[in-house]
Motif scaffolding. Structure first.
Motif, PDB file in Angstrom:
ATOM      1  N   ILE A  11       0.807  -1.219   0.000  1.00  0.00           N
ATOM      2  CA  ILE A  11       0.000   0.000   0.000  1.00  0.00           C
ATOM      3  C   ILE A  11       0.835   1.262   0.000  1.00  0.00           C
ATOM      4  O   ILE A  11       0.300   2.352  -0.012  1.00  0.00           O
ATOM      5  CB  ILE A  11      -0.978   0.004   1.193  1.00  0.00           C
ATOM      6  N   GLY A  12       2.136   1.131  -0.008  1.00  0.00           N
ATOM      7  CA  GLY A  12       3.001   2.297  -0.065  1.00  0.00           C
ATOM      8  C   GLY A  12       3.336   2.835   1.309  1.00  0.00           C
ATOM      9  O   GLY A  12       2.866   2.325   2.331  1.00  0.00           O
ATOM     10  N   PRO A  13       4.148   3.884   1.356  1.00  0.00           N
ATOM     11  CA  PRO A  13       4.571   4.436   2.653  1.00  0.00           C
ATOM     12  C   PRO A  13       3.397   4.935   3.477  1.00  0.00           C
ATOM     13  O   PRO A  13       2.443   5.508   2.949  1.00  0.00           O
ATOM     14  CB  PRO A  13       5.500   5.590   2.250  1.00  0.00           C
ATOM     15  N   GLN A  14       3.498   4.721   4.767  1.00  0.00           N
ATOM     16  CA  GLN A  14       2.519   5.267   5.699  1.00  0.00           C
ATOM     17  C   GLN A  14       3.176   6.357   6.530  1.00  0.00           C
ATOM     18  O   GLN A  14       4.332   6.226   6.940  1.00  0.00           O
ATOM     19  CB  GLN A  14       1.982   4.177   6.626  1.00  0.00           C
ATOM     20  N   LEU A  15       2.434   7.421   6.789  1.00  0.00           N
ATOM     21  CA  LEU A  15       2.934   8.453   7.677  1.00  0.00           C
ATOM     22  C   LEU A  15       3.186   7.846   9.053  1.00  0.00           C
ATOM     23  O   LEU A  15       2.418   7.005   9.529  1.00  0.00           O
ATOM     24  CB  LEU A  15       1.932   9.595   7.773  1.00  0.00           C
ATOM     25  N   ALA A  16       4.261   8.295   9.691  1.00  0.00           N
ATOM     26  CA  ALA A  16       4.705   7.642  10.919  1.00  0.00           C
ATOM     27  C   ALA A  16       3.607   7.566  11.976  1.00  0.00           C
ATOM     28  O   ALA A  16       3.429   6.532  12.621  1.00  0.00           O
ATOM     29  CB  ALA A  16       5.928   8.372  11.476  1.00  0.00           C
ATOM     30  N   LYS A  17       2.879   8.652  12.159  1.00  0.00           N
ATOM     31  CA  LYS A  17       1.873   8.663  13.221  1.00  0.00           C
ATOM     32  C   LYS A  17       0.662   7.797  12.905  1.00  0.00           C
ATOM     33  O   LYS A  17      -0.198   7.586  13.765  1.00  0.00           O
ATOM     34  CB  LYS A  17       1.453  10.100  13.532  1.00  0.00           C
ATOM     35  N   PRO A  48       6.568   0.516   4.417  1.00  0.00           N
ATOM     36  CA  PRO A  48       7.546   1.584   4.681  1.00  0.00           C
ATOM     37  C   PRO A  48       6.899   2.702   5.487  1.00  0.00           C
ATOM     38  O   PRO A  48       5.731   3.038   5.282  1.00  0.00           O
ATOM     39  CB  PRO A  48       7.941   2.062   3.271  1.00  0.00           C
ATOM     40  N   VAL A  49       7.653   3.257   6.421  1.00  0.00           N
ATOM     41  CA  VAL A  49       7.148   4.322   7.289  1.00  0.00           C
ATOM     42  C   VAL A  49       7.845   5.631   6.925  1.00  0.00           C
ATOM     43  O   VAL A  49       9.082   5.695   6.914  1.00  0.00           O
ATOM     44  CB  VAL A  49       7.376   3.986   8.775  1.00  0.00           C
ATOM     45  N   ALA A  50       7.054   6.647   6.609  1.00  0.00           N
ATOM     46  CA  ALA A  50       7.589   7.957   6.230  1.00  0.00           C
ATOM     47  C   ALA A  50       7.570   8.884   7.423  1.00  0.00           C
ATOM     48  O   ALA A  50       6.507   9.182   7.973  1.00  0.00           O
ATOM     49  CB  ALA A  50       6.763   8.551   5.094  1.00  0.00           C
ATOM     50  N   GLY A 244       5.563  17.132  -2.473  1.00  0.00           N
ATOM     51  CA  GLY A 244       6.258  16.026  -3.134  1.00  0.00           C
ATOM     52  C   GLY A 244       7.754  16.081  -2.907  1.00  0.00           C
ATOM     53  O   GLY A 244       8.395  15.054  -2.637  1.00  0.00           O
ATOM     54  N   ASP A 245       8.331  17.284  -2.979  1.00  0.00           N
ATOM     55  CA  ASP A 245       9.769  17.443  -2.747  1.00  0.00           C
ATOM     56  C   ASP A 245      10.151  17.079  -1.317  1.00  0.00           C
ATOM     57  O   ASP A 245      11.203  16.483  -1.068  1.00  0.00           O
ATOM     58  CB  ASP A 245      10.195  18.889  -3.031  1.00  0.00           C
ATOM     59  N   LEU A 246       9.302  17.429  -0.362  1.00  0.00           N
ATOM     60  CA  LEU A 246       9.626  17.222   1.053  1.00  0.00           C
ATOM     61  C   LEU A 246       9.337  15.810   1.534  1.00  0.00           C
ATOM     62  O   LEU A 246      10.004  15.313   2.445  1.00  0.00           O
ATOM     63  CB  LEU A 246       8.855  18.217   1.920  1.00  0.00           C
ATOM     64  N   THR A 247       8.337  15.146   0.943  1.00  0.00           N
ATOM     65  CA  THR A 247       7.876  13.875   1.502  1.00  0.00           C
ATOM     66  C   THR A 247       7.866  12.696   0.537  1.00  0.00           C
ATOM     67  O   THR A 247       7.765  11.552   0.989  1.00  0.00           O
ATOM     68  CB  THR A 247       6.437  14.021   2.051  1.00  0.00           C
ATOM     69  N   THR A 248       7.906  12.937  -0.755  1.00  0.00           N
ATOM     70  CA  THR A 248       7.708  11.959  -1.844  1.00  0.00           C
ATOM     71  C   THR A 248       6.245  11.547  -1.970  1.00  0.00           C
ATOM     72  O   THR A 248       5.897  10.772  -2.866  1.00  0.00           O
ATOM     73  CB  THR A 248       8.566  10.680  -1.711  1.00  0.00           C
ATOM     74  N   LEU A 249       5.370  12.041  -1.115  1.00  0.00           N
ATOM     75  CA  LEU A 249       3.952  11.704  -1.156  1.00  0.00           C
ATOM     76  C   LEU A 249       3.162  12.837  -1.813  1.00  0.00           C
ATOM     77  O   LEU A 249       3.642  13.965  -1.918  1.00  0.00           O
ATOM     78  CB  LEU A 249       3.417  11.466   0.254  1.00  0.00           C
TER      79      LEU A 249
END
Length: 261
Positions: A11-17, A48-50, A244-249
């Protein structure tokens, strides 16, 4: 890998929180000048955790070791496994540089064992934390030990909070901040690098990202275009590019994660 883990990894990266059980705790009066909060995080995903940048520096305990996590310019994707338990303390603006006795620009984007930067502090903390039977006990002891250390630490330079607050409110405050501190643009940039690891413009972009995230959590009805303007972006395209530049999301992916209960 189990079938459930395989589904999560797709499902792709998840935000850490969102990646498990994350909790923040108000610091005691003794710690409040030095730390914004204490926190605990139990990872419950194989995805993956972002960890997106927020302008802060953290001290964390995981797998029996203490680490200093420097401020990030872009999202970090550290290796994490389900059931991993982490406790941490988030330095207040300016406090990280004061406690570690170095400019945060030297550790931007890095995770460094505390023993490499402050061996005496690491020796005091690591052994006692490693003996704790569970995460709740470790967090309580962590707060107690940090309070003991805080007695020997000077409070952070007040200018750090002023710089952080100006960046948090957007570029309209920067000119007034220079007048208040009676410094020029180059000196302000140098002081921001010392306290936060990067210049005031980068800090401003990162805090705008955090405003967007806070707005997402607070409202499930605002459109992306409205969120862009409320957060301080010039338009939705600017928001999409910068996030997008800061997070890739994408903003849409972040909005979906942040409004899922």
């Amino acid at each position: 890998m189990t079938a459930a883990a395989a589904r999560q990894s797709d499902i792709g990266p998840q935000l850490a929180k969102r990646a498990g059980r994350y909790r923040e705790y108000v610091p005691s009066p003794a710690l409040a000048p030095h730390f914004c909060c204490l926190w605990s995080h139990e990872i419950r995903t194989a995805s993956p955790v972002a960890i997106v940048p927020d302008g802060y520096c953290d001290l964390l305990f995981a797998d029996g070791r203490l680490f200093v996590v420097g401020p990030d310019r872009t999202a970090a994707f550290p290796p994490m496994t389900p059931s991993m338990h982490i406790i941490g303390a988030r330095f207040a603006p300016g406090a990280g540089a004061a406690w570690l006795k170095l400019p945060l620009s030297e550790i931007t984007g890095l995770s460094i064992p505390l023993s490499d930067l402050a061996p005496e502090k690491a020796a005091l903390l690591e052994q006692r934390l490693s003996d704790c039977p569970d995460g709740a006990t470790a967090l309580s002891l962590f707060a107690t030990l940090l309070s003991e250390l805080a007695k020997e630490e000077a409070e952070p330079d007040p200018e750090a909070r002023l710089i952080f607050a100006a960046a948090d409110h957007g570029s309209g405050r920067i000119g007034g901040l220079q007048q208040r501190l009676d410094i020029g643009e180059r000196q302000l940039r140098r002081r921001a690098h010392h306290h936060f690891g990067y210049g005031i413009k980068t800090l401003e972009r990162i805090r705008r990202l955090q405003r967007f995230m806070a707005l997402c959590r607070a409202s499930e009805t605002l459109s992306l275009a409205a969120l862009a303007l409320e957060a301080g972006f010039s338009d939705q395209a600017h928001m999409t590019r910068e996030i997008g530049d800061l997070t890739t999301l994408t903003p849409a992916v972040m909005l979906a994660q942040l409004t899922t209960r």
